[in-house]
Design a protein around this motif. Structure first.
Motif, short mmCIF file in Angstrom:
data_model
loop_
_atom_site.label_atom_id
_atom_site.label_comp_id
_atom_site.label_asym_id
_atom_site.label_seq_id
_atom_site.Cartn_x
_atom_site.Cartn_y
_atom_site.Cartn_z
N ASP A 162 0.83 -1.21 0.00
CA ASP A 162 0.00 0.00 0.00
C ASP A 162 0.86 1.26 0.00
OD1 ASP A 162 -2.31 -1.51 0.02
OD2 ASP A 162 -2.49 -1.48 2.20
N ALA B 136 -3.73 4.71 0.59
CA ALA B 136 -3.87 3.53 -0.26
C ALA B 136 -4.24 2.27 0.53
CB ALA B 136 -2.57 3.28 -1.03
N TRP C 140 -8.04 4.29 -4.49
CA TRP C 140 -8.79 3.48 -5.43
C TRP C 140 -10.20 4.01 -5.70
CZ3 TRP C 140 -6.45 -0.39 -8.10
CH2 TRP C 140 -5.24 -0.87 -7.60
N SER C 141 -10.70 4.92 -4.89
CA SER C 141 -12.10 5.33 -5.06
C SER C 141 -12.25 6.73 -5.65
CB SER C 141 -12.84 5.27 -3.72
OG SER C 141 -12.29 6.20 -2.80
N ILE D 238 -12.24 2.68 -12.67
CA ILE D 238 -11.39 1.62 -12.14
C ILE D 238 -12.16 0.30 -12.10
CG2 ILE D 238 -10.03 0.84 -10.18
CD1 ILE D 238 -8.85 3.23 -11.63
N ARG E 15 -14.54 -7.57 -8.67
CA ARG E 15 -14.77 -6.13 -8.52
C ARG E 15 -15.33 -5.80 -7.14
NH1 ARG E 15 -18.98 -4.29 -12.59
NH2 ARG E 15 -17.36 -5.07 -14.00
N ALA F 126 -6.56 -6.91 -8.64
CA ALA F 126 -6.13 -5.53 -8.90
C ALA F 126 -4.76 -5.24 -8.32
CB ALA F 126 -7.17 -4.56 -8.34
N GLU F 127 -4.56 -5.54 -7.04
CA GLU F 127 -3.29 -5.20 -6.41
C GLU F 127 -2.14 -6.02 -6.99
OE1 GLU F 127 -3.93 -3.35 -2.08
OE2 GLU F 127 -4.16 -5.53 -2.12
N LEU G 89 -1.34 -4.52 -10.44
CA LEU G 89 -0.68 -3.22 -10.37
C LEU G 89 0.78 -3.38 -9.94
CD1 LEU G 89 -0.89 -0.17 -10.67
CD2 LEU G 89 -1.73 -0.05 -8.31
N LEU H 43 -4.71 -0.13 -15.00
CA LEU H 43 -5.04 0.44 -13.69
C LEU H 43 -4.15 1.63 -13.38
CD1 LEU H 43 -5.46 -2.91 -11.71
CD2 LEU H 43 -7.28 -1.25 -12.17
N LEU I 140 -5.57 5.42 -12.75
CA LEU I 140 -5.33 6.04 -11.45
C LEU I 140 -4.57 7.35 -11.60
CD1 LEU I 140 -4.41 2.82 -9.44
CD2 LEU I 140 -6.32 4.36 -8.91
#
Length: 271
Positions: free
Chosen positions: A50, A123, A153-154, A159, A168, A177-178, A181, A243, A247
């Motif tokens: 993070d 994060a 992320w929001s 995204i 999702r 996702a993580e 990335l 992503l 972002l």
């Protein structure tokens, strides 16, 4: 990945004090403080996932903004509030009270220096609510400083549409996702495992969920033996690149809009 010269100019710790004083005096002067965590991220991702995301992506955003915009950053806060992961080795978590006190203390000093906005660029999903509490407490004590607690992320749009269901909505930690990335940003830090774990044996009662409008204070060990809550099996660098792009572009747009406005309203803007 090294910081560009442009993003380096945005780092407060690289300024001499007269430069900082001039920076703070600019109309709309804004400081961004990136927040991460030091916690398990499954067997395939590093403990500092993070913090790395907040640090690297913020640098890209700041490097892409026009140099005239009055925005600077603090060093990343890499230790956070992670009690949900403490049953796994390697997780280091600060007490909530300590993190709140740290934000209140540093925010007050930034206000004393003359800065007008502080963005908490977070994060780690497990400390969203905590940073909101800290932001409100800081604002109450220093009403001249606007405080904006944000989640990496929001903020940007689009995204979620890159991620298939159920990942999702249910891929809460170290999932698709993580892992994707990290494969894009620092692939050498990603291990070979691709767990699927933390899948609920049965859905929660109607209206309830792990996270959402009616959440539950879950602990990772309740759900997962690997530390993953989600499905990392399809992780790939192509998804990670998509992503990353959304972002960075999304936060560039958000910061540009913020710096071109007088938002949020404060004492000086009240009728």
């Amino acid at each position: 990945m090294t910081r560009s010269s442009t993003s380096g100019q945005r780092q407060l710790e690289m300024l001499q004090w007269p430069q900082l004083q001039r920076a703070a005096a600019q109309p709309g002067s804004t400081v961004v403080w990136p927040f991460g965590a030091f916690e398990q991220h499954g067997p395939q991702l590093p403990l500092g996932t993070d913090a790395l995301f907040a640090d690297r992506l913020l640098d890209q955003v700041l490097a892409a903004l026009p140099t005239a915009l009055p925005i600077w950053r603090l060093p990343v806060q890499s230790l956070g509030f992670s009690p949900e992961h403490q049953s796994f080795p390697g997780t280091l978590s600060l007490p909530a009270e300590l993190l709140i006190a740290q934000i209140t203390c540093i925010g007050a000093q930034l206000a004393d220096a003359g800065f007008q906005r502080l963005v908490l660029f977070n994060a780690h999903g497990g400390q969203i609510a905590l940073l909101q509490v800290a932001a409100r407490q800081l604002r109450a004590s220093r009403p001249e400083l606007a405080v904006l607690p944000c989640f990496l992320w929001s903020g940007p749009k689009g995204i979620g549409e890159l991620l298939p269901e159920p990942e999702r909505s249910q891929g809460l930690h170290a999932g698709l996702a993580e892992t994707s990335l990290m494969l894009q940003l620092v692939p050498e830090l990603v291990g070979p495992e691709r767990p699927i774990d933390g899948v609920l044996p049965e859905p929660p009662p109607a209206g309830w969920s792990l996270e959402g409008s009616v959440p539950e204070a879950w602990l990772t060990a309740d759900l997962s033996s690997s530390g993953v809550v989600g499905d990392s099996r399809g992780a790939n660098q192509g998804l990670g690149a998509a992503l990353e792009q959304r972002l960075v572009e999304g936060w560039c747009g958000l910061f540009t809009a913020l710096l071109g406005s007088s938002w949020p309203p404060g004492p000086a803007n009240r009728p």
